[in-house]
Enzyme design. Structure first.
Site, mmCIF file in Angstrom:
data_model
loop_
_atom_site.group_PDB
_atom_site.id
_atom_site.type_symbol
_atom_site.label_atom_id
_atom_site.label_comp_id
_atom_site.label_asym_id
_atom_site.label_seq_id
_atom_site.Cartn_x
_atom_site.Cartn_y
_atom_site.Cartn_z
ATOM 1 N N LYS A 83 1.927 2.687 4.193
ATOM 2 C CA LYS A 83 2.738 2.294 3.027
ATOM 3 C C LYS A 83 3.416 3.539 2.449
ATOM 4 C CE LYS A 83 2.168 -0.385 -1.301
ATOM 5 N NZ LYS A 83 1.212 -1.181 -2.082
ATOM 6 N N SER A 158 2.376 -5.763 -3.491
ATOM 7 C CA SER A 158 3.436 -4.819 -3.223
ATOM 8 C C SER A 158 3.406 -4.230 -1.812
ATOM 9 C CB SER A 158 3.355 -3.674 -4.237
ATOM 10 O OG SER A 158 2.152 -2.936 -4.054
ATOM 11 N N SER A 182 -2.443 -5.941 -4.362
ATOM 12 C CA SER A 182 -1.323 -5.648 -3.457
ATOM 13 C C SER A 182 -1.653 -5.530 -1.985
ATOM 14 C CB SER A 182 -0.608 -4.384 -3.908
ATOM 15 O OG SER A 182 0.250 -4.696 -4.971
#
Ligand code: GLN
Length: 484
Positions: A83, A158, A182
């Site tokens: 990420k 997210s 997330s």
């Protein structure tokens, strides 16, 4: 989107065996991953930066080590995406924001360093809602990510890129971050396994902070075995993180052939009623019944309410975020506005142009919460709910060994469904935020399909450092779902 039968659609566990048996090479695995990226990335938008050249170089190195008969980690040669709020040295770390769009990380996060020691192949940096604020993957400066199962639907956020990449075969596994759900919410929306570990079990060093007391890094994969394998490689004490823990949680114990007889599973009607879709309730209940049929004891427990948890979360998070994000001022990092007449205007224009709407909303809210007049009233209320949630969960784990809830109140939704209604968007995290507030470990597992053809997620929560128990129960569930 249909997947082909290439190596990139296999699990890391399977690929690791194949590499050892010389049934394929690390270069072949990576090439299949990048072939898929080249074919479908324009539709999915899972990546912000793709590191193909470095990846193939690393894969060749792994193949050489294998040919020399060197002892290697099971993760060696496995393509993994990161990420884009986790630092990978020499590569951009943008956090999905314009304000960091040109920032190149000068160091590795501890999790990255550990994976490098395991000879992992890094595929690149994955898209996210700006600064990890969001539940749908629609808030990135670099464009929205799409759900590979159906491109009209959000992948969840997210960690939108980390789940979409794995679900689309654009990475074998990935690392995400979870501050309020997330990892688990998007894993549920894309039919994957995602773990939010115990607070302190995985170092946060090199994770760009959103809300430091709630942030966690965790693995995302197609199966429980893969998730456990990646977790084992990243967990453990790190002196660079002051909140890191050295508790030994027996993570190397076998997770197979678990006998669930007598295990006490806590459930709360609060998470099987109002606000949760019936098809989600029905599927999660089916799994609970399966555990009961195998000898588990089901107990009603008093979990914190989603409303209390969201209230505490949306005080703690903006307060911490407004302070953490103060460092992005156009002086130290990244983007600086072109036009300004004095220092103050430089700050204002840089932050005004550099941050997106959701980030600004939370910074303003957080600054207000921490301001002199409101500090004692609003922040104190947040702390009150936080303490209440922590003590409630302590009591819950005196009565049961694990807790099961849905991972999210619904399956994935269509784009633009909630972007105009932030509170509706926040409700997506109603099943997950209390877990972050209490710092407990929790996993999301696929558990059936909704009417729109998209996956449903089930959440298993355990006491602090019970990751191995969670993996054992998850493995049993996976076998049940796959009918093995
Ligand atoms: N969706 C939640 C939020 O927007 C959770 C974010 C996260 O876990 N990083 O705050």
């Amino acid at each position: 989107m249909s997947l082909n039968n290439n190596l990139n659609n296999l699990t890391a566990t399977k690929l690791s065996k194949m590499l050892r048996n010389k049934e394929c090479s690390a270069v072949e695995i990576s090439k299949d991953v990048f072939k898929t990226i080249n074919n479908i990335e324009k539709d999915i938008n899972a990546y912000i930066t793709i590191t193909e050249e470095d990846a193939l170089k690393k894969a060749r190195e792994v193949d050489e080590k294998i040919s020399k008969g060197e002892a290697l980690s099971p993760l060696a040669g496995i393509p993994i995406g990161i990420k884009d709020n986790i630092c990978l040295k020499g590569v951009k770390t943008t956090c999905g924001s314009k304000i960091l769009s040109n920032f190149v990380s000068p160091y590795d996060a501890t999790v990255v360093e550990r994976l490098k020691n395991n000879d992992v192949v890094f595929t690149g940096k994955l898209n996210l809602d700006e600064f990890a604020m969001g539940s749908s993957g629609e808030y990135s400066y670099f464009g929205k990510t799409k759900n590979p199962i159906n491109l009209e639907y959000v992948p969840g956020g997210s960690s939108s890129g980390p789940v979409a990449a794995v679900a689309a075969g654009e990475a074998i596994m990935s690392l995400g971050s979870d501050t309020g759900g997330s990892i688990r919410v998007p894993a549920a929306f894309c039919g994957l396994v995602g773990l939010k570990p115990t607070y302190g079990a995985v170092s946060r060093y090199g994770l760009v902070a959103l809300a430091s007391s709630l942030d966690h890094i965790g693995p995302i994969a197609k199966t429980v075995d893969d998730t456990a394998m990646l977790y084992r490689a990243i967990c453990g004490f790190d002196q660079k993180d002051a909140t890191s823990s050295s508790i030994d949680h027996k993570i190397n114990e076998d997770i197979n052939n678990f006998n669930i007889k007598g295990l006490r599973i806590g459930v709360s009607q609060k998470y099987f009623g109002n606000g949760v879709d019936k098809e989600v309730v029905d599927n999660v209940k089916k799994s609970i019944k399966m555990f009961e049929d195998q000898g588990a004891i089901i107990k009603e427990v008093e979990l914190p309410s989603g409303e209390d948890a969201l209230a505490a979360y949306h005080i703690m998070l903006p307060a911490e975020a407004s302070s953490n994000l103060a460092r992005f001022d156009g002086v130290k990092y990244g983007f600086r506005a072109k036009e300004y007449n004095n220092l103050e205007e430089m700050y204002e224009n840089t932050r005004g142009e550099g941050f997106g709407q959701e980030v600004k909303r939370r910074i303003i809210l957080g600054t207000f919460i921490l301001s002199a007049q409101s500090d004692s009233s609003i922040y104190a209320k947040g702390r009150f709910f936080q303490k209440k949630i922590i003590s409630q969960m302590k009591k819950v784990f005196e009565q049961c060994d694990i807790v099961i809830t849905p991972s999210a109140p619904s399956t994935a939704f269509k784009f633009d469904n909630m972007t105009n209604d932030p509170v509706k968007m926040y409700m997506n995290d109603m099943c997950t935020v209390f877990v972050n507030i209490a710092g407990l470990p929790a996993i999301s597992l696929p558990c059936g399909t909704g009417q729109n053809g998209l996956p449903i997620g089930l959440q298993i929560i355990g006491p602090h450092f019970s990751e191995n128990l969670i993996f054992k129960v998850s493995k049993l569930h996976e076998n049940f779902i796959l009918n093995i």
